[in-house]
Design a protein around this motif. Sequence first.
Motif, PDB file in Angstrom:
ATOM      1  N   ALA A 285       0.828  -1.205   0.000  1.00  0.00           N
ATOM      2  CA  ALA A 285       0.000   0.000   0.000  1.00  0.00           C
ATOM      3  C   ALA A 285       0.865   1.259   0.000  1.00  0.00           C
ATOM      4  O   ALA A 285       0.635   2.193  -0.785  1.00  0.00           O
ATOM      5  CB  ALA A 285      -0.927   0.003   1.215  1.00  0.00           C
ATOM      6  N   HIS A 286       1.865   1.299   0.862  1.00  0.00           N
ATOM      7  CA  HIS A 286       2.688   2.508   0.957  1.00  0.00           C
ATOM      8  C   HIS A 286       3.577   2.685  -0.281  1.00  0.00           C
ATOM      9  O   HIS A 286       3.795   3.814  -0.734  1.00  0.00           O
ATOM     10  CB  HIS A 286       3.513   2.481   2.238  1.00  0.00           C
ATOM     11  CG  HIS A 286       2.678   2.581   3.480  1.00  0.00           C
ATOM     12  ND1 HIS A 286       1.845   3.644   3.731  1.00  0.00           N
ATOM     13  CD2 HIS A 286       2.512   1.722   4.539  1.00  0.00           C
ATOM     14  CE1 HIS A 286       1.213   3.463   4.885  1.00  0.00           C
ATOM     15  NE2 HIS A 286       1.599   2.303   5.389  1.00  0.00           N
ATOM     16  N   ALA A 287       4.065   1.574  -0.844  1.00  0.00           N
ATOM     17  CA  ALA A 287       4.832   1.680  -2.088  1.00  0.00           C
ATOM     18  C   ALA A 287       3.947   2.206  -3.214  1.00  0.00           C
ATOM     19  O   ALA A 287       4.374   3.045  -4.019  1.00  0.00           O
ATOM     20  CB  ALA A 287       5.419   0.322  -2.465  1.00  0.00           C
ATOM     21  N   TYR A 288       2.705   1.746  -3.255  1.00  0.00           N
ATOM     22  CA  TYR A 288       1.775   2.185  -4.297  1.00  0.00           C
ATOM     23  C   TYR A 288       1.429   3.667  -4.123  1.00  0.00           C
ATOM     24  O   TYR A 288       1.251   4.396  -5.107  1.00  0.00           O
ATOM     25  CB  TYR A 288       0.510   1.335  -4.262  1.00  0.00           C
ATOM     26  CG  TYR A 288      -0.347   1.469  -5.501  1.00  0.00           C
ATOM     27  CD1 TYR A 288       0.090   0.953  -6.711  1.00  0.00           C
ATOM     28  CD2 TYR A 288      -1.579   2.111  -5.451  1.00  0.00           C
ATOM     29  CE1 TYR A 288      -0.693   1.066  -7.863  1.00  0.00           C
ATOM     30  CE2 TYR A 288      -2.361   2.242  -6.588  1.00  0.00           C
ATOM     31  CZ  TYR A 288      -1.903   1.715  -7.791  1.00  0.00           C
ATOM     32  OH  TYR A 288      -2.673   1.851  -8.923  1.00  0.00           O
ATOM     33  N   ALA A 289       1.338   4.105  -2.883  1.00  0.00           N
ATOM     34  CA  ALA A 289       1.044   5.520  -2.616  1.00  0.00           C
ATOM     35  C   ALA A 289       2.147   6.432  -3.142  1.00  0.00           C
ATOM     36  O   ALA A 289       1.906   7.615  -3.389  1.00  0.00           O
ATOM     37  CB  ALA A 289       0.852   5.745  -1.118  1.00  0.00           C
ATOM     38  N   ALA A 290       3.347   5.878  -3.337  1.00  0.00           N
ATOM     39  CA  ALA A 290       4.483   6.685  -3.796  1.00  0.00           C
ATOM     40  C   ALA A 290       4.830   6.415  -5.261  1.00  0.00           C
ATOM     41  O   ALA A 290       5.888   6.832  -5.738  1.00  0.00           O
ATOM     42  CB  ALA A 290       5.703   6.401  -2.921  1.00  0.00           C
ATOM     43  N   LYS A 291       3.950   5.730  -5.997  1.00  0.00           N
ATOM     44  CA  LYS A 291       4.289   5.306  -7.358  1.00  0.00           C
ATOM     45  C   LYS A 291       4.523   6.479  -8.308  1.00  0.00           C
ATOM     46  O   LYS A 291       5.231   6.354  -9.312  1.00  0.00           O
ATOM     47  CB  LYS A 291       3.196   4.390  -7.918  1.00  0.00           C
ATOM     48  CG  LYS A 291       1.871   5.073  -8.249  1.00  0.00           C
ATOM     49  CD  LYS A 291       0.848   4.056  -8.718  1.00  0.00           C
ATOM     50  CE  LYS A 291      -0.430   4.732  -9.239  1.00  0.00           C
ATOM     51  NZ  LYS A 291      -1.086   5.573  -8.209  1.00  0.00           N
ATOM     52  N   SER A 292       3.960   7.639  -8.017  1.00  0.00           N
ATOM     53  CA  SER A 292       4.139   8.812  -8.882  1.00  0.00           C
ATOM     54  C   SER A 292       5.477   9.509  -8.640  1.00  0.00           C
ATOM     55  O   SER A 292       5.837  10.422  -9.370  1.00  0.00           O
ATOM     56  CB  SER A 292       2.999   9.809  -8.647  1.00  0.00           C
ATOM     57  OG  SER A 292       3.088  10.370  -7.343  1.00  0.00           O
ATOM     58  N   GLY A 293       6.207   9.076  -7.623  1.00  0.00           N
ATOM     59  CA  GLY A 293       7.437   9.753  -7.231  1.00  0.00           C
ATOM     60  C   GLY A 293       7.243  10.644  -6.023  1.00  0.00           C
ATOM     61  O   GLY A 293       8.212  11.134  -5.445  1.00  0.00           O
ATOM     62  N   ARG A 294       5.986  10.854  -5.648  1.00  0.00           N
ATOM     63  CA  ARG A 294       5.671  11.604  -4.432  1.00  0.00           C
ATOM     64  C   ARG A 294       4.650  10.804  -3.634  1.00  0.00           C
ATOM     65  O   ARG A 294       3.717  10.255  -4.202  1.00  0.00           O
ATOM     66  CB  ARG A 294       5.091  12.976  -4.782  1.00  0.00           C
ATOM     67  CG  ARG A 294       4.899  13.861  -3.565  1.00  0.00           C
ATOM     68  CD  ARG A 294       4.321  15.225  -3.918  1.00  0.00           C
ATOM     69  NE  ARG A 294       2.886  15.144  -4.180  1.00  0.00           N
ATOM     70  CZ  ARG A 294       2.320  15.427  -5.345  1.00  0.00           C
ATOM     71  NH1 ARG A 294       3.067  15.791  -6.372  1.00  0.00           N
ATOM     72  NH2 ARG A 294       1.017  15.343  -5.513  1.00  0.00           N
TER      73      ARG A 294
END
Length: 433
Positions: A285-294
């Motif tokens: 979940a947390h990796a996916y939350a940062a998928k845009s680079g932010r």
Amino acid sequence: MMVTSRVPGFYKLSPEKRLELVASAAQLNDEEKQVLTGEQRFPLRIADAMIENVVGIMPIPLGIATNFKINGIDRLIPMATEEPSVVAAASNAARMSYELGGFFTSLSGSIMRGQIQVVELPDPYGAMARLYENKQAILDRCNAKDPTLVSLGGGAVDVEVHVMEQAKRPMLVLHLLVDTRDAMGANAVNTMAEAVAPFIEELTAGRVVLRIISNLADRRLVRARAVFSREQLGGDKIVENILLAYELAECDPYRAATHNKGIMNGISAVVLATGNDTRAVEAGAHAYAAKSGRYRSLTRWERNREGNLVGTIELPMAVGIVGGATKSHPTARLALKLMNIQSAAELAGSIAAVGLAQNLAALRALADEGIQKGHMALHARNLAIMAGANEEQIELVVQQAIREGDVRYDRIRELTQEWQRRHADGKGNRAQG
């Protein structure tokens, strides 16, 4: 299963009456009820088989979230958590969407990734080409390791090859895409990755190092949507404040971290209750939350034409209903029975719905009275126990602290000591009389 998850006043019932209601709805027998209450102890031999160096059991409270209608089906949601207000908040938020249809969910699939890292490559791009040329042979070797999964319609279905140009030394990573069906899939994926590693070395003229599943399950995304009543939320001003709070989470990682932590309060509680891997789900979940680079919010919030609040959530959800603790842990088995879950897709959708509800509840509290009022009132019970209040005194102490608007530990300890002195004096007076 019960006709409706709407159980007004459920929180006012005694634990025994709640259990009877839930047991009747899920058709639990006496032995299953005893497992939930702890009267039938969790066997130490099973615990010893699950992890190493076992010396005992760590119980976690198991609550039931009500009011959840998911894809037209009412479900009771078991949640295992030590944090006050989580179960109540999820139930309250779900109630606000119930009459507007509840939650609607979808799952992108049940594909998990296994990563095989190859180093010491003389020609990384040539190696990538040779791997693609031999894709079917790679898949065949993998599927030979798990004929049962293949017979159920799953198994290794594709490969992706990535040359890691950012690495200091030439390397590539082969992604093995495996349909794990109703299992979380870690054991199946890791077994396949390890089995095919020698063949990968042969094809690439390199050396394999890592052979392991990735917890960024971006081919196993769950989505949930719900509409929440403007009136029940408290009106247009509350809706506007919720939208403003969401906008901050979208642009500020400091706020997004706490915003998403609240979402995971609900998600992790259901994942744990059903015997799934909380760390894997949280990492994904947390990796996916940062998928845009932010780092950003896992949820999206909008206002529809009627002025109601529309919430959506999307995140990886690697959970299963077969294998691991979902079957070996007796309470986890009962949690799935309570939910009336028949597939991993149903479980993933239910978990996402809880995450969305939990986020709405937190945003509403922040947009209105602040998070502390409701949270601390529930937390006061824990403080009373810490202060030494017995079962009869806990509610008396908590109610007094709430009336005073002071639920600090030192005040609750004073109130507890006052009640205990009164009780002791009463006993002494009766003895003298």
